[in-house]
Write a protein that holds these residues in place. Structure first.
Motif, mmCIF file in Angstrom:
data_model
loop_
_atom_site.group_PDB
_atom_site.id
_atom_site.type_symbol
_atom_site.label_atom_id
_atom_site.label_comp_id
_atom_site.label_asym_id
_atom_site.label_seq_id
_atom_site.Cartn_x
_atom_site.Cartn_y
_atom_site.Cartn_z
ATOM 1 N N CYS A 54 0.853 -1.179 0.000
ATOM 2 C CA CYS A 54 0.000 0.000 0.000
ATOM 3 C C CYS A 54 0.890 1.229 0.000
ATOM 4 O O CYS A 54 1.824 1.311 0.786
ATOM 5 C CB CYS A 54 -0.900 -0.005 1.229
ATOM 6 N N THR A 55 0.612 2.171 -0.879
ATOM 7 C CA THR A 55 1.452 3.350 -0.938
ATOM 8 C C THR A 55 0.898 4.515 -0.118
ATOM 9 O O THR A 55 1.639 5.422 0.220
ATOM 10 C CB THR A 55 1.669 3.790 -2.396
ATOM 11 N N LYS A 56 -0.415 4.510 0.189
ATOM 12 C CA LYS A 56 -0.953 5.521 1.107
ATOM 13 C C LYS A 56 -0.435 5.198 2.500
ATOM 14 O O LYS A 56 -0.296 4.039 2.859
ATOM 15 C CB LYS A 56 -2.476 5.512 1.098
ATOM 16 N N THR A 57 -0.137 6.217 3.263
ATOM 17 C CA THR A 57 0.484 5.989 4.564
ATOM 18 C C THR A 57 0.087 7.071 5.556
ATOM 19 O O THR A 57 -0.383 8.135 5.163
ATOM 20 C CB THR A 57 2.026 5.944 4.409
ATOM 21 N N ASP A 58 0.299 6.770 6.822
ATOM 22 C CA ASP A 58 0.139 7.759 7.883
ATOM 23 C C ASP A 58 1.489 8.199 8.419
ATOM 24 O O ASP A 58 1.565 8.942 9.404
ATOM 25 C CB ASP A 58 -0.717 7.188 9.023
ATOM 26 N N ASP A 59 2.582 7.725 7.797
ATOM 27 C CA ASP A 59 3.937 8.090 8.226
ATOM 28 C C ASP A 59 4.155 9.594 8.100
ATOM 29 O O ASP A 59 3.478 10.277 7.326
ATOM 30 C CB ASP A 59 4.993 7.366 7.377
ATOM 31 N N GLN A 60 5.145 10.086 8.842
ATOM 32 C CA GLN A 60 5.526 11.492 8.749
ATOM 33 C C GLN A 60 6.064 11.762 7.349
ATOM 34 O O GLN A 60 6.825 10.965 6.806
ATOM 35 C CB GLN A 60 6.590 11.826 9.786
ATOM 36 N N PRO A 61 5.698 12.890 6.740
ATOM 37 C CA PRO A 61 6.188 13.181 5.395
ATOM 38 C C PRO A 61 7.654 13.614 5.389
ATOM 39 O O PRO A 61 8.121 14.283 6.308
ATOM 40 C CB PRO A 61 5.290 14.331 4.925
ATOM 41 N N ASP A 62 8.355 13.199 4.318
ATOM 42 C CA ASP A 62 9.711 13.676 4.064
ATOM 43 C C ASP A 62 9.663 14.948 3.230
ATOM 44 O O ASP A 62 10.553 15.788 3.297
ATOM 45 C CB ASP A 62 10.515 12.612 3.286
ATOM 46 N N VAL A 63 8.606 15.060 2.420
ATOM 47 C CA VAL A 63 8.461 16.164 1.473
ATOM 48 C C VAL A 63 7.002 16.609 1.466
ATOM 49 O O VAL A 63 6.101 15.779 1.565
ATOM 50 C CB VAL A 63 8.839 15.687 0.041
ATOM 51 N N ILE A 64 6.789 17.921 1.347
ATOM 52 C CA ILE A 64 5.443 18.465 1.186
ATOM 53 C C ILE A 64 5.366 19.114 -0.188
ATOM 54 O O ILE A 64 6.230 19.917 -0.553
ATOM 55 C CB ILE A 64 5.108 19.492 2.281
ATOM 56 N N VAL A 65 4.347 18.733 -0.957
ATOM 57 C CA VAL A 65 4.147 19.290 -2.293
ATOM 58 C C VAL A 65 2.776 19.960 -2.329
ATOM 59 O O VAL A 65 1.757 19.297 -2.142
ATOM 60 C CB VAL A 65 4.236 18.199 -3.383
ATOM 61 N N ASP A 66 2.776 21.275 -2.531
ATOM 62 C CA ASP A 66 1.534 22.032 -2.670
ATOM 63 C C ASP A 66 1.184 22.124 -4.146
ATOM 64 O O ASP A 66 2.023 22.518 -4.978
ATOM 65 C CB ASP A 66 1.689 23.436 -2.088
ATOM 66 N N ILE A 67 -0.042 21.734 -4.479
ATOM 67 C CA ILE A 67 -0.497 21.722 -5.863
ATOM 68 C C ILE A 67 -1.800 22.521 -5.945
ATOM 69 O O ILE A 67 -2.678 22.366 -5.100
ATOM 70 C CB ILE A 67 -0.772 20.273 -6.334
ATOM 71 N N LYS A 68 -1.893 23.367 -6.956
ATOM 72 C CA LYS A 68 -3.144 24.064 -7.245
ATOM 73 C C LYS A 68 -3.715 23.459 -8.510
ATOM 74 O O LYS A 68 -2.997 23.231 -9.481
ATOM 75 C CB LYS A 68 -2.904 25.559 -7.432
ATOM 76 N N VAL A 69 -5.018 23.168 -8.479
ATOM 77 C CA VAL A 69 -5.691 22.618 -9.652
ATOM 78 C C VAL A 69 -6.806 23.564 -10.075
ATOM 79 O O VAL A 69 -7.538 24.101 -9.232
ATOM 80 C CB VAL A 69 -6.219 21.179 -9.409
ATOM 81 N N SER A 70 -6.881 23.784 -11.384
ATOM 82 C CA SER A 70 -7.927 24.619 -11.961
ATOM 83 C C SER A 70 -8.250 24.081 -13.351
ATOM 84 O O SER A 70 -7.638 23.106 -13.805
ATOM 85 C CB SER A 70 -7.453 26.074 -12.068
ATOM 86 N N LYS A 71 -9.149 24.744 -14.025
ATOM 87 C CA LYS A 71 -9.472 24.359 -15.398
ATOM 88 C C LYS A 71 -8.272 24.538 -16.329
ATOM 89 O O LYS A 71 -8.244 23.985 -17.416
ATOM 90 C CB LYS A 71 -10.661 25.174 -15.899
ATOM 91 N N GLU A 72 -7.289 25.297 -15.869
ATOM 92 C CA GLU A 72 -6.063 25.509 -16.646
ATOM 93 C C GLU A 72 -5.053 24.383 -16.428
ATOM 94 O O GLU A 72 -4.038 24.328 -17.105
ATOM 95 C CB GLU A 72 -5.419 26.844 -16.260
ATOM 96 N N GLY A 73 -5.301 23.520 -15.454
ATOM 97 C CA GLY A 73 -4.393 22.410 -15.166
ATOM 98 C C GLY A 73 -3.846 22.453 -13.755
ATOM 99 O O GLY A 73 -4.357 23.169 -12.896
#
Length: 128
Positions: free
Chosen positions: A20-39
């Motif tokens: 399983c790749t979903k986890t409750d472990d502490q993150p090593d990296v945080i990635v902020d993503i914005k999604v819109s109709k533009e992508g």
């Protein structure tokens, strides 16, 4: 010796297929993503294999719509198999998150299945 090798290989393959790749472990990296109709912004993400990544996905607009009585609305974030991780129904202005352990090396598409035929919502995660 050959039997032992086959058992080890079989066990490893089964472990990869059912990990399983979903986890409750502490993150090593945080990635902020914005999604819109533009992508998606960013639409290219570079991650090290083995890292636990906290993806924080914010919907900038209403996506396919803001009728919250429908089964699907807004935007979503879906990393295709072998990750097969989905964050559904992200409302305009809302941020949802998911933590994923990046165990498979390679290039992996993420998209919004709601919008994919209508808007250019697609990106690539490069796991090295």
């Amino acid at each position: 010796m050959k039997k032992i090798f086959l058992i080890l290989v079989s066990t490893s393959v089964i472990g990869i297929l059912f990990s399983c790749t979903k986890t409750d472990d502490q993150p090593d990296v945080i990635v902020d993503i914005k999604v819109s109709k533009e992508g998606y912004k960013p639409d290219k993400i570079y991650i090290n294999r083995g890292d636990v990544v906290l993806f924080r996905i914010k919907a900038v607009d209403e996506g396919i719509g803001d009728d919250y009585s429908q089964e699907y609305y807004g935007h979503c974030f879906y990393i295709l198999p072998p990750y097969d991780v989905m964050v559904k129904n992200i409302k305009k202005g809302e941020t949802k998150q998911v933590k994923v352990k990046m165990v498979y090396p390679g290039e992996f598409i993420f998209t919004c299945p709601y919008c994919s035929g209508i808007f250019p919502t697609k990106g690539i995660i490069y796991v090295r």
